[in-house]
Design a protein around this motif. Structure first.
Motif: not given
Length: 197
Positions: A7, A21, A176, A180-182
């Motif tokens: 990230r 996360w 999954r 995750s990104q933002r």
């Protein structure tokens, strides 16, 4: 700029915010109750409007008599993986401030409970654990099961434990299982105006 955990932030933030996360792969190991109480203690030090501290935490430990009851109060898709956590926690907030009999609604009870969840998630990471917040819980059944009175809101569930290899998950969840990104900050922070999606 800060880079960590695949990230990136264009700003000099602490790496813990990128390292935290919400995984689904947990080892399922039994842990000491004190380890759960430590993260709950960090959570209860969160900022609170008028120091009302509206958050309440109901928890069960892997291997305890209550475990299957807690797992059954998650939606089926979350039961599949969260049953391998070391602890399950339900977050409840008190929707009235001051003396309950006064009936004054607390506008920020959910906001404050969410802040406590954030503190919990960060303390979990500092302690070598992970926490995964879940909206996919059986809110009404939780309210009934624990005889939670009117005026309190069941907010969310949390799976807590040590990270396992993603191979323990179903193929669907393996796909999954990554941080995750933002959205870009410019999509959510606006100087002097509001911009709807």
């Amino acid at each position: 700029m800060t880079n960590s955990n695949n990230r990136e932030s264009p700003y000099p933030i602490e790496p813990i915010f990128l390292d935290r996360w919400s995984p689904r792969a947990f080892t399922g190991e039994v842990i000491a109750e004190e380890q759960v109480l430590a993260v709950l203690d960090a959570a209860h030090w969160a900022p609170s409007s008028a120091n009302q501290q509206p958050w309440r935490f109901i928890y069960a430990l892997q291997g305890s008599d209550d475990w299957e009851k807690f797992v059954s109060l998650l939606v089926e898709a979350n039961q599949e993986w969260a049953k391998s956590a070391s602890a399950l926690i339900f977050v409840v907030s008190k929707g009235f401030s001051g003396d309950f009999a006064e009936g004054r609604k607390s506008y920020t009870h959910s906001f404050d409970a969410g802040t406590a969840w954030g503190y919990l998630a960060l303390q979990a990471k500092f302690s070598g654990f992970y926490a995964h917040g879940m909206g996919g819980i059986k809110h009404e059944e939780i309210q009934q099961t624990f005889v939670i009175p009117e005026g309190y809101r069941v907010e969310a569930g949390i799976a807590f434990g040590r990270l396992a290899d993603k191979s323990v998950l179903s193929p669907r969840n393996q796909e999954r299982e990554f941080p995750s990104q933002r959205k870009p900050l410019s999509d959510v922070a606006f100087r002097g105006k509001f911009v709807a999606d």
